[in-house]
Design an enzyme around this catalytic site. Structure first.
Site, PDB file in Angstrom:
ATOM      1  N   LYS A 137       0.825  -1.210   0.000  1.00 19.24           N
ATOM      2  CA  LYS A 137       0.000   0.000   0.000  1.00 19.24           C
ATOM      3  C   LYS A 137       0.860   1.262   0.000  1.00 19.24           C
ATOM      4  O   LYS A 137       0.626   2.205  -0.767  1.00 19.24           O
ATOM      5  CB  LYS A 137      -0.910   0.007   1.233  1.00 19.24           C
ATOM      6  CG  LYS A 137      -1.696   1.306   1.428  1.00 19.24           C
ATOM      7  CD  LYS A 137      -2.528   1.273   2.693  1.00 19.24           C
ATOM      8  CE  LYS A 137      -1.756   1.743   3.903  1.00 19.24           C
ATOM      9  NZ  LYS A 137      -1.786   3.215   4.054  1.00 19.24           N
ATOM     10  N   ASN A 138       1.860   1.291   0.865  1.00 18.87           N
ATOM     11  CA  ASN A 138       2.671   2.494   1.020  1.00 18.87           C
ATOM     12  C   ASN A 138       3.657   2.709  -0.125  1.00 18.87           C
ATOM     13  O   ASN A 138       4.326   3.733  -0.178  1.00 18.87           O
ATOM     14  CB  ASN A 138       3.418   2.465   2.353  1.00 18.87           C
ATOM     15  CG  ASN A 138       2.481   2.647   3.530  1.00 18.87           C
ATOM     16  OD1 ASN A 138       1.386   3.186   3.392  1.00 18.87           O
ATOM     17  ND2 ASN A 138       2.900   2.191   4.701  1.00 18.87           N
ATOM     18  N   CYS A 197      -5.438   8.104   9.359  1.00 19.65           N
ATOM     19  CA  CYS A 197      -5.520   7.622  10.736  1.00 19.65           C
ATOM     20  C   CYS A 197      -5.074   8.700  11.717  1.00 19.65           C
ATOM     21  O   CYS A 197      -4.114   9.431  11.462  1.00 19.65           O
ATOM     22  CB  CYS A 197      -4.637   6.388  10.914  1.00 19.65           C
ATOM     23  SG  CYS A 197      -5.262   4.903  10.110  1.00 19.65           S
ATOM     24  N   ARG A 239       1.686  14.514  12.494  1.00 16.38           N
ATOM     25  CA  ARG A 239       2.170  14.343  11.119  1.00 16.38           C
ATOM     26  C   ARG A 239       2.014  15.629  10.298  1.00 16.38           C
ATOM     27  O   ARG A 239       1.323  15.656   9.278  1.00 16.38           O
ATOM     28  CB  ARG A 239       1.446  13.172  10.438  1.00 16.38           C
ATOM     29  CG  ARG A 239       1.647  11.861  11.162  1.00 16.38           C
ATOM     30  CD  ARG A 239       1.357  10.664  10.293  1.00 16.38           C
ATOM     31  NE  ARG A 239      -0.059  10.479  10.047  1.00 16.38           N
ATOM     32  CZ  ARG A 239      -0.564   9.446   9.387  1.00 16.38           C
ATOM     33  NH1 ARG A 239       0.224   8.517   8.913  1.00 16.38           N
ATOM     34  NH2 ARG A 239      -1.870   9.324   9.202  1.00 16.38           N
ATOM     35  N   PRO A 240       2.641  16.710  10.728  1.00 15.75           N
ATOM     36  CA  PRO A 240       2.458  17.976  10.021  1.00 15.75           C
ATOM     37  C   PRO A 240       3.036  17.928   8.611  1.00 15.75           C
ATOM     38  O   PRO A 240       3.962  17.170   8.321  1.00 15.75           O
ATOM     39  CB  PRO A 240       3.234  18.972  10.894  1.00 15.75           C
ATOM     40  CG  PRO A 240       4.254  18.145  11.608  1.00 15.75           C
ATOM     41  CD  PRO A 240       3.592  16.822  11.847  1.00 15.75           C
ATOM     42  N   ILE A 241       2.459  18.768   7.739  1.00 17.79           N
ATOM     43  CA  ILE A 241       2.913  18.806   6.350  1.00 17.79           C
ATOM     44  C   ILE A 241       3.948  19.899   6.116  1.00 17.79           C
ATOM     45  O   ILE A 241       4.334  20.140   4.976  1.00 17.79           O
ATOM     46  CB  ILE A 241       1.711  19.015   5.403  1.00 17.79           C
ATOM     47  CG1 ILE A 241       0.993  20.329   5.734  1.00 17.79           C
ATOM     48  CG2 ILE A 241       0.758  17.839   5.468  1.00 17.79           C
ATOM     49  CD1 ILE A 241      -0.064  20.708   4.721  1.00 17.79           C
ATOM     50  N   ASP A 242       4.412  20.540   7.200  1.00 22.44           N
ATOM     51  CA  ASP A 242       5.343  21.652   7.018  1.00 22.44           C
ATOM     52  C   ASP A 242       6.644  21.204   6.353  1.00 22.44           C
ATOM     53  O   ASP A 242       7.282  21.988   5.636  1.00 22.44           O
ATOM     54  CB  ASP A 242       5.633  22.349   8.353  1.00 22.44           C
ATOM     55  CG  ASP A 242       6.293  21.427   9.365  1.00 22.44           C
ATOM     56  OD1 ASP A 242       5.858  20.269   9.478  1.00 22.44           O
ATOM     57  OD2 ASP A 242       7.239  21.864  10.036  1.00 22.44           O
ATOM     58  N   LEU A 243       7.051  19.943   6.557  1.00 23.10           N
ATOM     59  CA  LEU A 243       8.287  19.466   5.933  1.00 23.10           C
ATOM     60  C   LEU A 243       8.124  19.397   4.415  1.00 23.10           C
ATOM     61  O   LEU A 243       9.072  19.693   3.673  1.00 23.10           O
ATOM     62  CB  LEU A 243       8.669  18.094   6.489  1.00 23.10           C
ATOM     63  CG  LEU A 243       8.911  18.030   7.999  1.00 23.10           C
ATOM     64  CD1 LEU A 243       9.214  16.598   8.437  1.00 23.10           C
ATOM     65  CD2 LEU A 243      10.057  18.951   8.404  1.00 23.10           C
ATOM     66  N   ASP A 261       4.649   0.874  12.313  1.00 24.18           N
ATOM     67  CA  ASP A 261       3.465   0.181  11.806  1.00 24.18           C
ATOM     68  C   ASP A 261       3.360  -1.262  12.295  1.00 24.18           C
ATOM     69  O   ASP A 261       2.345  -1.923  12.050  1.00 24.18           O
ATOM     70  CB  ASP A 261       3.453   0.189  10.273  1.00 24.18           C
ATOM     71  CG  ASP A 261       2.968   1.519   9.713  1.00 24.18           C
ATOM     72  OD1 ASP A 261       2.535   2.359  10.496  1.00 24.18           O
ATOM     73  OD2 ASP A 261       3.030   1.695   8.482  1.00 24.18           O
ATOM     74  N   ARG A 310      -8.312  -0.374   4.840  1.00 30.18           N
ATOM     75  CA  ARG A 310      -7.420   0.584   4.179  1.00 30.18           C
ATOM     76  C   ARG A 310      -6.046  -0.024   3.896  1.00 30.18           C
ATOM     77  O   ARG A 310      -5.316   0.484   3.038  1.00 30.18           O
ATOM     78  CB  ARG A 310      -7.244   1.843   5.043  1.00 30.18           C
ATOM     79  CG  ARG A 310      -8.477   2.736   5.135  1.00 30.18           C
ATOM     80  CD  ARG A 310      -8.164   4.023   5.892  1.00 30.18           C
ATOM     81  NE  ARG A 310      -6.963   4.632   5.354  1.00 30.18           N
ATOM     82  CZ  ARG A 310      -5.896   4.935   6.082  1.00 30.18           C
ATOM     83  NH1 ARG A 310      -5.874   4.679   7.377  1.00 30.18           N
ATOM     84  NH2 ARG A 310      -4.838   5.479   5.524  1.00 30.18           N
TER      85      ARG A 310
END
Length: 419
Positions: free
Chosen positions: A22-23, A118, A123-127, A307, A399
């Protein structure tokens, strides 16, 4: 709402075939936006997240055909009509944010809603956004959307990622593949799924080296072409079935595995006394002589994967002694603890650590899959719990696991789904 029922099972015996990762497939699907030609992806898992990404690509103007029987996905992105990924799709799955890098690179503009997925941590998107800005994009945020614009082409740059984020590394690689000049990503994530993405892009004509190490170099090219690519096996699904063999004291032959991607899980299971024999793309997991508890700490790859933390915790819940799980990746990844406790586990949380006192047995209960991997852990716990375990909110499980109840049924598990 569907639910999965699990009853105490005998040791699992037989063969299980692992599906495509999946990933790995989700960023590869996003990367098809970088070309005007057709791409074919093979061994695509039949998962809800894949269908969500299909809809995202269609919303942007792609033609997508998913042949479930053949596990092939064909994507034609010649006419990208939109550069906006809608809220109702983006909030279903975090990986949908991966379309932003390709859209910026190909179209010079992208407007993407904040992602969902989830609820295991911030898990910020700033990176991601810092990387896009280093490549020359102007980023603005408002009303639940992120918008990026670039004049002309993106420009290669040196980019240091503060934390080795998988998603940020993937998004920056895709954006940089069509940028002018050389991009060097330092402190890059090293997961096998990143190597798979780089291999796919290189087949399309990209010039990427160093994927799988902490330093990745991307020499931008003017355009990419279509290709055919088979995704790697899912290492988390592989690891989950390894634990299923162990926790039931069974003996499973797991097929379609890449053992070098599974080294942390192999090492921990062997430390626990489980016998593992690797033969090419198959792995024999023999726990017929039992297992013992281990301590573990989650770390970025090649460390022990976050995980797999919940699945191992289910196994340690019934081992003698006290065991410690330290979670260093996500701050909210112990939500399964309360559900395992409902089944009789003795687990206490101290900050980023879970202290597990092994108990003699677990008992079936009504529990909830709080996230994807937590749901897998509850299935594993149900296999060895007395009585019946009812797992709710199984859409999380769907998922990330293809036909998990059917695969387990085939090796002797008492498990079924109620719609």
């Amino acid at each position: 709402m569907a639910k999965i029922i699990v009853e105490k099972s005998k040791p699992l015996i037989g063969e299980i075939i692992v599906s495509g990762a999946k990933n790995a497939v989700l960023p590869i699907m996003a990367a098809t936006l970088l070309t005007e030609q057709t791409c074919t992806i093979e061994d695509v898992p039949d998962l809800k997240d894949v269908y969500v990404m299909n809809e995202v690509l269609r919303e942007l103007g792609s033609e997508v055909v998913f042949n479930v029987a053949d596990k092939t996905l064909t994507v034609d992105t010649v006419d990208i009509e939109k550069c906006e990924a809608p809220y109702e799709l983006m909030t279903k799955m975090r990986a949908s944010f991966l379309v932003m890098g390709p859209l910026l690179a190909r179209k010079g503009i992208a407007r993407v809603a904040f992602p969902g997925g989830c609820t295991i941590g911030a898990r910020p998107i700033d990176l991601h956004l810092k990387g896009f800005e280093r490549l020359g994009a102007k980023i603005s945020i408002g009303h639940g959307y992120v918008e990026g614009k670039v004049e002309g082409r993106l420009k290669g740059a040196n980019i240091y990622i503060d934390f080795p984020s998988v998603g940020a590394t993937e998004n920056i690689i895709m954006a940089a593949s069509l940028a002018e000049g050389l991009t060097v990503i330092e402190n890059a994530a090293q997961e096998p799924e990143i190597i798979d993405l780089a291999n796919f892009l290189n087949k399309m004509g990209a010039n990427i080296s160093g994927a799988g190490t902490s330093t990745i170099r991307i020499k931008g090219v003017e355009k990419l072409h279509g290709t055919t690519h088979q995704v790697i096996p899912d290492r988390i699904e592989s690891g989950t079935y390894m634990v299923a063999a162990a926790i039931t004291k069974g003996n499973l032959l797991i097929k379609n595995v890449l053992s070098n991607h599974l080294r942390p899980m192999i090492a921990k299971l062997e430390e626990a006394g489980v016998k593992i024999i690797v033969d090419g793309d198959t792995m024999r997991v023999d726990a017929t002589e039992g297992f013992q508890g281990v301590d573990l700490t989650t770390l970025p790859y090649p460390g022990f994967p976050t995980d797999m933390q919940a699945q191992f915790m289910a196994m340690m819940a019934i081992t003698q002694g006290i065991h410690v799980v330290s979670e260093t990746i996500f701050e909210n990844r112990f939500m399964h603890v309360s559900e395992l406790t409902r089944m009789g586990a003795n687990i206490k949380i101290e900050g980023s650590r879970a202290i597990i006192q092994g108990v003699d047995k677990l008992e079936g209960a009504i529990v909830k899959a709080t996230d994807l991997r937590a749901g897998a852990a509850l299935i594993l716990a149900g296999l060895i719990a007395d009585g019946k375990t009812e797992i709710l909110d199984v859409y999380h499980i769907d998922r990330g696991f293809v036909n998990i109840e059917r695969k387990l049924q085939a090796v002797g598990a008492n498990i079924y789904r109620v719609e």
